[in-house]
Design an enzyme around this catalytic site. Structure first.
Site, PDB file in Angstrom:
ATOM      1  N   SER A   9     -25.406   8.796   8.037  1.00  0.00           N
ATOM      2  CA  SER A   9     -26.942   9.836   7.597  1.00  0.00           C
ATOM      3  C   SER A   9     -27.309   9.557   9.039  1.00  0.00           C
ATOM      4  O   SER A   9     -28.939  10.255   9.461  1.00  0.00           O
ATOM      5  CB  SER A   9     -27.421   8.759   6.497  1.00  0.00           C
ATOM      6  OG  SER A   9     -27.541   7.220   7.320  1.00  0.00           O
TER       7      SER A   9
ATOM      8  N   LYS B 251     -35.796   4.581   2.901  1.00  0.00           N
ATOM      9  CA  LYS B 251     -35.680   5.148   4.298  1.00  0.00           C
ATOM     10  C   LYS B 251     -36.556   6.123   5.096  1.00  0.00           C
ATOM     11  O   LYS B 251     -37.488   4.932   5.952  1.00  0.00           O
ATOM     12  CB  LYS B 251     -34.747   6.438   4.899  1.00  0.00           C
ATOM     13  CG  LYS B 251     -33.267   5.928   4.254  1.00  0.00           C
ATOM     14  CD  LYS B 251     -32.194   6.926   4.622  1.00  0.00           C
ATOM     15  CE  LYS B 251     -30.660   6.117   4.488  1.00  0.00           C
ATOM     16  NZ  LYS B 251     -29.532   7.487   4.774  1.00  0.00           N
TER      17      LYS B 251
END
EC number: 3.4.21.53
Length: 348
Positions: free
Chosen positions: A243, A288
């Protein structure tokens, strides 16, 4: 004490025991929490640039291009207890998800960790290719042997990391080219391979056999690798997963161009990246974003397929900028730095 009182006391004690046992009983869930966030324009904590480029002029940037991570508790080998799961369900920054979401059935924790490491390595290579492609820097590809299948013709003459440079005299730089030349040979046909092994030329003469689909094969698993014109090293320690690809690409572009992509701002983001610069979705977007905002980020680059989820959990003070491609993300950052408002935003 009456019989009724004794019965109530015993029942209460049993309920208490069951509650205590239940609270510490392992459950097949994993707790996801905000993890560390790291500036790709900074160093790895040991004075070494996190993204280090040798053999090409680089330029400084005093802003932030942070990649973000998710930490977890639990897993098949260290399951959380019911009390921890309940506490996580009540927490605003923790997600409790079924264990198989992170650890697929029939895969050990070590296998999952190994796969995450491989994905990080692939992500770094894709990020380098995407960044150089964006800058118009040619990146030739090469065909590499990942493995050979025992009992097949290749097993006797080829090995992992061999580079296939030609098949029957035809130069090859993609897997598709190798397969095309193999198909021309047909089942039972001869293929002469030009190979580079540890930078030394080697010849291999093989006879094809029929694969499961009836096409000619020799029993080698191939992949495409890149011949980068200069050295790029990305050092992130034991962090895994794909990611951070978008942020790695942005960091490389920023370092190789005089103009600052950040304008001194604290920018964070997430998203997988393909060698062509396409940005893909990731997991754990809520955690996140929390990690990014806590670290000081004011702008968060978000894959378009994560936008709906991100909008529903966006921390106060964090601007979401939709990132469909590396090129689009660069355009958005340039627009923000110049004060323009035409920047793609997340929308439901």
């Amino acid at each position: 004490m009456s019989r009724r009182a004794v019965t109530l006391a015993v029942a209460s004690a049993l309920v208490l025991v069951l509650a205590v046992v239940g609270a510490v009983m392992p459950v097949p869930y994993v707790a996801l929490m905000p993890g560390p966030t790291t500036n790709t324009l900074g160093d790895n904590g040991k004075g070494v640039p996190l993204v280090q480029i040798d053999g090409r002029q680089t330029y400084p940037d005093n802003g932030h291009l942070n990649f973000v991570t998710v930490t977890y508790r639990g897993g098949p080998e260290a399951r959380i207890d019911l009390f921890t799961a309940l506490r996580g369900w009540l927490s605003s920054d923790t997600a409790i998800v079924p264990e198989e979401t992170i650890f697929p059935k029939h895969e050990s924790q070590q296998q999952v960790d190994a796969e995450n490491t491989r994905q990080m390595q692939d992500s770094q290579q894709n990020a380098e290719a995407a960044a150089l492609h964006e800058l118009g820097i040619a990146v030739p590809t090469r065909v590499v042997v990942n493995s050979v299948q025992q009992g097949r013709p290749a097993a006797a003459q080829l090995a992992a990391n061999d580079e296939i440079t030609a098949v029957n005299g035809v130069k090859t730089s993609t897997v598709a080219q190798v397969k095309a030349e193999m198909n021309k040979a047909g089942v039972g046909g001869r293929v002469d391979l030009d190979v580079l092994r540890a930078d030394k030329p080697v010849k291999a003469a093989l006879t094809t056999v029929a694969g499961q689909d009836g096409k000619p094969v020799v029993g080698m698993v191939l992949s495409e690798d890149y011949k980068f014109p200069f050295k790029i090293n990305i050092s992130v320690g034991d962090i895994g997963g794909p990611s951070a690809g978008l942020m790695f690409s942005l960091s490389i572009v920023d370092k190789l161009t005089p103009q600052s992509l950040t304008g001194g701002k604290f920018i964070a983001g997430t998203g997988t990246i393909t060698p062509e610069g396409q940005v893909g979705p990731i997991g754990g977007i809520e955690q996140k974003m929390i990690a990014a905002r806590r670290a000081g980020a004011t702008i968060f680059l978000t894959p378009k397929d994560n936008c709906a989820e991100a909008l529903s959990a966006r921390p106060k003070g964090l601007r979401l900028v939709r990132a469909d491609t590396l090129h689009g993300a660069i355009q958005s950052l340039n627009a923000i730095n110049s004060g323009r408002g035409d920047v793609p935003a997340c929308s439901k």
